[in-house]
Design a protein around this motif. Sequence first.
Motif: not given
Length: 262
Positions: A218-222
């Motif tokens: 999730a952190s990668l995409l956001v």
Amino acid sequence: MKRIIRKAVTLLLIYYAYMVEYRAELILWVLAGSLPIILMGIWIQASQGGQFGLSPVDFARYFITVFIIRQLTVVWVIWDFEREVVEGKLSPKLLQPLDPVWHHVAGHIAERFARLTFAFPLVGLFFILYPQAFWIPSLDRFLLFTLAAVLAFALRFVIQYTFAMFAFWTERASALENFWLLFYLFLSGLIAPLEVFPENVRKIVMFTPFPYLINFPASLLVGLPVDVGQGFGSMVGWMLVFLGANRLLWRAGLKRYSGMGA
């Protein structure tokens, strides 16, 4: 190689046809995974009066991404395998020239295609209702997220399938998954981004497999700060650990299963 691909495609098509027979149930399961959207509203309100280092838009993007990851990585193999062992349905599969795990893998992958048909319209509806949260991630971030999501599903599947091996010794192997779920809920990033955790707690949690199941992809995409190399390395490392344990338990479990007359 062509024969393997043909068999894999055939297996996927069979399980996909099976999954779409239960479209109403799939819709209910998609809605059942909407906890991140509920938590999104709570954290958006909290961020307006607190200092968490993330803006309301950041929380909205994070939790809608968590919703997507949850749809991509949901696993139920332990309940299927437990039933097969308890009811003796594993025996016919052991006679086939195919490891029984591939039936479960095919079923999960086929279910993803059927599930996402209902999940993506919900994501689209969310951005219509909350357009300020809409964003287009860069290509490299999207590709890293895709790889991380695939590995997160693989890791979650291997972990749960390893717990499923205890069905050879107990009729309630699923109780292990229920216990694991308590830690998964709080340490994976499902309840809250790890960014809001105290730094000392976050450092400890990063040595467990939990953050790499949700928070890392999730952190990668956001676009939240993450150590990409450590993240992917940890995912592969934990996967190898559980794969090793899985194979050891599988061999020992089969001896017990045969000894019971199955």
